[in-house]
Design a protein around this motif. Structure first.
Motif, PDB file in Angstrom:
ATOM      1  N   UNK A 290       0.825  -1.208   0.000  1.00 49.12           N
ATOM      2  CA  UNK A 290       0.000   0.000   0.000  1.00 49.12           C
ATOM      3  C   UNK A 290       0.862   1.262   0.000  1.00 49.12           C
ATOM      4  N   UNK A 291       1.937   1.253   0.789  1.00 47.70           N
ATOM      5  CA  UNK A 291       2.813   2.425   0.848  1.00 47.70           C
ATOM      6  C   UNK A 291       3.484   2.673  -0.491  1.00 47.70           C
ATOM      7  N   UNK A 292       3.933   1.609  -1.143  1.00 44.98           N
ATOM      8  CA  UNK A 292       4.574   1.770  -2.446  1.00 44.98           C
ATOM      9  C   UNK A 292       3.578   2.238  -3.494  1.00 44.98           C
ATOM     10  N   UNK A 293       2.338   1.718  -3.422  1.00 45.12           N
ATOM     11  CA  UNK A 293       1.301   2.156  -4.367  1.00 45.12           C
ATOM     12  C   UNK A 293       1.048   3.651  -4.227  1.00 45.12           C
ATOM     13  N   UNK A 294       0.979   4.142  -2.999  1.00 41.12           N
ATOM     14  CA  UNK A 294       0.788   5.587  -2.798  1.00 41.12           C
ATOM     15  C   UNK A 294       1.949   6.366  -3.403  1.00 41.12           C
ATOM     16  N   UNK A 295       3.148   5.861  -3.207  1.00 38.86           N
ATOM     17  CA  UNK A 295       4.315   6.553  -3.749  1.00 38.86           C
ATOM     18  C   UNK A 295       4.317   6.535  -5.270  1.00 38.86           C
ATOM     19  N   UNK A 296       3.804   5.456  -5.839  1.00 34.63           N
ATOM     20  CA  UNK A 296       3.768   5.327  -7.301  1.00 34.63           C
ATOM     21  C   UNK A 296       2.552   6.023  -7.917  1.00 34.63           C
ATOM     22  N   UNK A 297       1.610   6.479  -7.076  1.00 30.23           N
ATOM     23  CA  UNK A 297       0.454   7.194  -7.593  1.00 30.23           C
ATOM     24  C   UNK A 297      -0.626   6.313  -8.179  1.00 30.23           C
ATOM     25  N   UNK A 298      -0.752   5.072  -7.683  1.00 27.91           N
ATOM     26  CA  UNK A 298      -1.823   4.185  -8.145  1.00 27.91           C
ATOM     27  C   UNK A 298      -2.665   3.754  -6.949  1.00 27.91           C
ATOM     28  N   UNK A 299      -3.895   3.331  -7.239  1.00 30.33           N
ATOM     29  CA  UNK A 299      -4.808   2.868  -6.204  1.00 30.33           C
ATOM     30  C   UNK A 299      -4.909   1.353  -6.245  1.00 30.33           C
ATOM     31  N   UNK A 300      -4.879   0.731  -5.069  1.00 34.39           N
ATOM     32  CA  UNK A 300      -5.151  -0.698  -4.948  1.00 34.39           C
ATOM     33  C   UNK A 300      -5.624  -0.967  -3.527  1.00 34.39           C
ATOM     34  N   UNK A 301      -6.136  -2.150  -3.324  1.00 31.00           N
ATOM     35  CA  UNK A 301      -6.580  -2.574  -1.993  1.00 31.00           C
ATOM     36  C   UNK A 301      -5.729  -3.764  -1.582  1.00 31.00           C
ATOM     37  N   UNK A 302      -5.107  -3.691  -0.417  1.00 29.12           N
ATOM     38  CA  UNK A 302      -4.308  -4.796   0.101  1.00 29.12           C
ATOM     39  C   UNK A 302      -5.095  -5.492   1.208  1.00 29.12           C
ATOM     40  N   UNK A 303      -5.190  -6.805   1.108  1.00 30.22           N
ATOM     41  CA  UNK A 303      -5.979  -7.595   2.057  1.00 30.22           C
ATOM     42  C   UNK A 303      -5.070  -8.632   2.708  1.00 30.22           C
ATOM     43  N   UNK A 304      -4.783  -8.484   4.006  1.00 35.55           N
ATOM     44  CA  UNK A 304      -3.974  -9.511   4.672  1.00 35.55           C
ATOM     45  C   UNK A 304      -4.803 -10.757   4.941  1.00 35.55           C
TER      46      UNK A 304
END
Length: 400
Positions: A290-304
């Motif tokens: 999630x942190x890397x996605x924010x840095x890359x400017x994309x949206x995703x959902x991470x589910x543990x």
């Protein structure tokens, strides 16, 4: 065939002189009930209630006289003009446009909309519209009965968004409501309405924007080496690129990335415009993704959670990458019937077991043995070598 067909857009404001002139000469007027009640509609004109546009087009094609079609908003923007001009009807039309409902909705919200995605939600396309809302920070949804704000909210379960819901724009009953997506399912909304779905992170920078919708990715390419992707770790980039090529994630898709690790594949898939759910048994891996996605400017959902059990509560996928878990995870995925599945193995026995599970699930299986050798261009000596079996399964195409 009608001598002349004029399509008039109506946004609630007084009709233009061109629209009034066309209506005054009309011998047939087609539109919704509130259009046919307009005082400018000639009393002697034949009136056609606009339910099915195809049926109305056939009536117009067989009419001898001058026809007018009234439609809400801009009739050339996801509107009736496309159907009327279809080859099977053979109608040539003149268009008197009005402000589109999307433009009106963003105006009511006081927001720019050149950076928005725009989708149409019918019952058969609702899931894909929701996937666009998952993947993009600003989306306008043109809804329909059975595919409105409440249904959008229910399918976005677990994904926080803000809804700006604009009901009956341009009428005396117009209403604009702003609320979080988890509250939208508790209300009954009036048709027609437009929903602006916002959230998940800042919209891409639009300084000097030149392209409608999302900006082009800041990083050129995909399946890139770690050093070129902001330090994202992950599997061999060549294998990742091959998996992306087999799956072909696209706008409107939902991608499952099972065993996301540091999120390299998930972020690549999101950069194609697809919605992504990244799953990993390690909560820290999900947090890093999630942190890397924010840095890359994309949206995703991470589910543990540990697959296959965690998959039971996820929405239906279009394509799936399996990064680990073996046959039980493959079987759980084939049971959900995505269009394509990719997995990899490091031994032939493992590859045979995964291939058999895909075939038993009704998929056509392809297997490739991939070997990549990294060379040092200074002296062309070998730096690293990786070997993997790439397995992909495809089933018959399904409609959205």
């Amino acid at each position: 065939m009608a001598d002349r067909v004029t399509v008039i857009g109506w946004d609630g404001s007084p009709l233009t002189s061109a629209a009034r002139s066309a209506l005054a000469a009309a011998t047939l007027v087609a539109g919704a009930a509130h259009h046919l009640a307009l005082p400018e509609v000639p009393p002697a004109a034949e009136r056609v209630r606009l339910g099915s546009v195809d049926l109305a087009a056939r009536r117009i094609a067989g009419h001898r006289g001058t026809a007018v079609v009234l439609a809400d908003g801009d009739p050339g923007f996801f509107g009736v003009v496309r159907t009327l001009r279809a080859p099977e009807h053979g109608l040539e039309v003149e268009v008197v446009p009005a402000v589109s409902s999307v433009a009106a909705a963003f105006a009511r919200a006081g927001m720019p909309w050149d950076d928005a995605r725009i989708v149409v939600a019918h019952q058969r396309t609702l899931r894909r519209a929701v996937n666009v809302c998952r993947a993009h920070p600003k989306v306008a949804v043109l809804t329909s009965p059975g595919a409105g704000p409440a249904e959008l909210a229910l399918l976005l379960d677990g994904v926080h968004r803000t809804f700006v819901i604009c009901e009956e724009l341009g009428t005396a009953r117009e209403q604009v409501s702003v609320l979080t997506s988890d509250k939208a399912a508790d209300h009954v909304w009036r048709d027609p309405n437009v929903v602006i779905v916002i959230g998940g992170g800042p919209a891409p920078g639009r300084a000097g924007g030149w392209l409608m919708g999302d900006d082009t990715p800041a990083v050129r390419g995909w399946g890139l080496p770690t050093a070129e992707t902001g330090g994202r770790a992950g599997q061999d980039p060549a294998l990742r690129a091959a998996q992306l090529a087999r799956l072909g994630p696209r706008v409107g898709d939902l991608v499952w990335d099972i065993g996301c690790a540091e999120g390299a594949f998930a972020i690549d898939a999101a950069r194609f415009g697809a919605a992504v759910i990244a799953v990993d048994a390690d909560p820290e891996a999900c947090a890093r993704t999630e942190a890397t996605a924010r840095r890359e400017g994309v949206l995703l959902q991470a589910v543990p959670g540990r697959a296959p059990h965690v998959l039971e509560r996820l929405p239906e996928p279009d394509v799936v990458r399996i990064g680990g878990g073996g046959v039980p995870v493959v079987t759980a995925c084939t049971d959900r019937r995505p269009e394509r599945i990719v997995a990899h193995a490091t031994t032939r026995d493992e590859a045979e077991a995964i291939g058999a599970a895909l075939a038993d699930g009704g998929y056509t299986v392809e297997c490739r043995l991939l070997q990549t050798v990294g060379l040092d261009p200074a002296d062309w000596t070998e730096r690293e070598r990786t070997l993997a079996f790439l397995l992909s399964g495809a089933r018959a195409h399904r409609s959205p």
